[in-house]
Design a protein around this motif. Sequence first.
Motif, PDB file in Angstrom:
ATOM      1  N   UNK A 159       0.838  -1.187   0.000  1.00 58.30           N
ATOM      2  CA  UNK A 159       0.000   0.000   0.000  1.00 58.30           C
ATOM      3  C   UNK A 159       0.872   1.236   0.000  1.00 58.30           C
ATOM      4  N   UNK A 160       0.709   2.064  -1.001  1.00 58.27           N
ATOM      5  CA  UNK A 160       1.381   3.361  -1.024  1.00 58.27           C
ATOM      6  C   UNK A 160       2.873   3.282  -1.221  1.00 58.27           C
ATOM      7  N   UNK A 161       3.437   2.142  -1.529  1.00 56.83           N
ATOM      8  CA  UNK A 161       4.877   2.037  -1.592  1.00 56.83           C
ATOM      9  C   UNK A 161       5.408   2.300  -2.983  1.00 56.83           C
ATOM     10  N   UNK A 166      -3.009   1.699  -9.349  1.00 61.72           N
ATOM     11  CA  UNK A 166      -3.812   0.975  -8.369  1.00 61.72           C
ATOM     12  C   UNK A 166      -5.271   1.163  -8.739  1.00 61.72           C
ATOM     13  N   UNK A 167      -6.027   0.162  -8.509  1.00 64.52           N
ATOM     14  CA  UNK A 167      -7.448   0.303  -8.796  1.00 64.52           C
ATOM     15  C   UNK A 167      -8.208   0.067  -7.513  1.00 64.52           C
ATOM     16  N   UNK A 168      -9.380   0.604  -7.428  1.00 67.17           N
ATOM     17  CA  UNK A 168     -10.207   0.395  -6.260  1.00 67.17           C
ATOM     18  C   UNK A 168     -10.634  -1.047  -6.241  1.00 67.17           C
ATOM     19  N   UNK A 169     -10.819  -1.571  -5.057  1.00 63.21           N
ATOM     20  CA  UNK A 169     -11.155  -2.971  -4.938  1.00 63.21           C
ATOM     21  C   UNK A 169     -12.585  -3.134  -4.509  1.00 63.21           C
TER      22      UNK A 169
ATOM     23  N   UNK B 421      -5.379   5.944   0.939  1.00 64.91           N
ATOM     24  CA  UNK B 421      -4.222   5.109   1.249  1.00 64.91           C
ATOM     25  C   UNK B 421      -3.573   4.604  -0.035  1.00 64.91           C
ATOM     26  N   UNK B 422      -4.375   4.444  -1.066  1.00 64.99           N
ATOM     27  CA  UNK B 422      -3.832   4.126  -2.386  1.00 64.99           C
ATOM     28  C   UNK B 422      -4.469   5.096  -3.375  1.00 64.99           C
ATOM     29  N   UNK B 423      -3.648   5.795  -4.166  1.00 66.07           N
ATOM     30  CA  UNK B 423      -4.233   6.714  -5.157  1.00 66.07           C
ATOM     31  C   UNK B 423      -5.190   5.976  -6.079  1.00 66.07           C
TER      32      UNK B 423
END
Lengths: 304, 505
Positions: A159-161, A166-169, B421-423
């Motif tokens: 996460x965030x690394x 990234x897509x929404x889950x 937390x995640x873009x």
Amino acid sequence: MPLHSHDPKRAETIQELSRQLRRFRPAGDGVAGGSESSWPREGPGRRCRLRPATRRGGREAGVLATGILPLDRLLPEQGIRPGTLVEWLFEGEGSGAGTLAFTAASNLLRPGGACVVVDSGREFYPPAADRLGIDLSRTIVVRPVCVRRTGRRAPTGRRGSSDGAKREHRLRSVAPHSSLFSPRVSGASDLLWALEQSLRCPGVAVVVGWIDQINSGPFRRLALAAETGGGVGLLLRPAKFRTQSSWADVRLLVEPLPGGSLHSKGRRLRVELVYCRGRMSGGTIELEIDDETGVVSDEDWSGG
Amino acid sequence: MKRVLCLTKIGVVDEWSDGKGATTSSHYAITPVLQHSNTPVLHRLWCQRYSPVVGLEEFGVPDSLLLDVTGCAHLFGGEGGLARQVAADFRLRGLSVRGAMADTIGAAWALAHYGRREAGRPEIIVVPAGEHAEFLRPLPVKALRLPAGVVETLEKLDVRRIGQLLSLPRDGLLSRLGPEVLQRLDQALGRRAEWIVPERPPAPVEARWSFEHPISHRQTIEAVLQRLVGRIVDQLASRGEGVQSLRVHLTGPQGEQVRFSVGMLRPSASEAHVGELLLTRLGQLRFFSPESRVQSRERRVEMSNDEIPMTKSAPIDIRPSTFVISRLSIRATATALLKSRQEELFETETDRDSRPELGLLIDRLSSQLGEKRVLRPYLYPDAQPERASRWQPLIGKVGRTGKKEGEKGSPALFRPLRLKSEPCAIKVTAAAQSTGPGAPPVRFSWRNRDYTVIRCWGPERIETGWWRGRHVRRDYYRVETETGRHFWLFRRIREGDWFLHGEFE
């Protein structure tokens, strides 16, 4: 509550006395010239209150200013009374309600105490709160388990690394903190429990939390907890729950407005006093928040 | 032949860089550890791994450990090996140390504090057996642990070295300076006995309960736990201490164990509070017994034909009431001195920050939700927004949070109150007309909704250093939509795709 004569411990006795004495607090009923002290004429079910002898600057003793002058003028008591709930109804994401709530929280923290942010969504961003005046050294962030349904497929990677796409889950559940312990499927009870416990604590001055659907019973518990603890609860809630019953003492509807002043970089908001316990509600103000200075000014104020 | 190891100058080495990326210069500060007799500190220093007899010096303000290593050196490959092992262990844990090994306490102390060390020489001097007298001669007289007044008198008499003192007649020393000088000389040379007062580790604070027959009745287990908590609290009350963390063991009849821990922000002597936290954790347990594991295997076989089986490790959830316990034990893993607090009838506003109820709230929240869910935020100087803040649990292991200095120079409100937390990937359907590739968005869609941007601030370019490996290069925009909402978007410079990172709520 009567003090039991068989109470053995001195510490508990002192605490009980303190709690009972704290119930005697100044209260105004909006009647001008409240210079006399008088016992209430209400029935036995009401709490005993003493009328204040003086008023300071239009605000009654014990009422705390939000630090947002136009908002204070909108509120009937010119501020927020400790031991109450304030519900901030917002129209969708990015509405600005949180900015106003945290700005008010920073002023409510000045007398002392801690700020508890109940963030089940794990999206609270401390640098922004710091710039709104929240003292992070006195801030506790509580993250109850959250299960929510959002867009499409699950993300991959840490996460965030990384800067990868990234897509929404569809469904993301926060893992339990140990395989030995029962995983929680629903975080709603934890969220309300954390809010209630935080509001009940006398060492907490402000509790800020995002809530959604809440039944009358748990909402009433939150109101009683705020009354017991003496702090202020700022609850951010989607505006679609406006028509539902609420136990908040003050309900404010925050709507974002497009476009700012010609030469400013600020944003505009409309705030409507939807409800205030024991007072006339109504009244709308339009605010402009200056990005450079953080000052909130009113463009237009119409009383209710 | 007796051998004594004296360790001194024990301190925590703080190293920090000058903040220019890779460390170009380092600064050290040593914080002394042994300022007072503190048994827990001793045992945290693990010195009993070198000798069973470990004590604090009894001269002045104790700043040295004394270890009787007689007959222990061969376990470390000799005295040189022991000295190297001690130095390495301390270095591994970020502690500085200096020391000396000799035949007497006095000689070891003198050489540890005043022995000359040249660059490249080991931190711990090993004096061969029987040669301590020669090593003592060139040392100053204050190395004999003499009072300051006696040292001053000797220096006035131009007696500055131990060798000079040894050449003087003993009767004269006794009559002029008193018996202490001779006593210290004899102790250093081994003519008079001196002992180390060993520190004993405190007895573990624990309470146990064994049932005649294994039980599974929840209320009985809770009642017994409460009683054991009471015993723990009573044991600690006699020392003026409170419990800060507990470890509970539930043992079944066949030896299977369930363990859990409970921590508190501040030491507590309240049986009710500690019991409440324990029972809260107990209520969250999933209990397993051999019967349940047999059942789960059988069920997996039945399920393979008609149903999609669960994962291999997925157990069947057994109600806690079916778990049987034959033994309960609680151990206090961390204790601390209790602070007295004057009871006030009317609190003042300034007291609100230090109210004990706040500590109880943190304990309760951590016990119910987990220690990693009750956090304190810290700002961290990092350009990447996701890393500009750190979180630290209020209870439990305290890790490094880094510097507390936050970002500087950013406009007051140009950070969103809610950061994903995640873009979230968004689709920019139209961008402003611009000659450069980084044109701000005009229309974008997110969560099946279309937004039109009417105002935009940016770009704010955020790049991280190449030394981080996966560095980021983003252009951030704050946008206002036609409905007045404010979002924080960014475009990855290299790839050109867009993301929504935060909401200015």
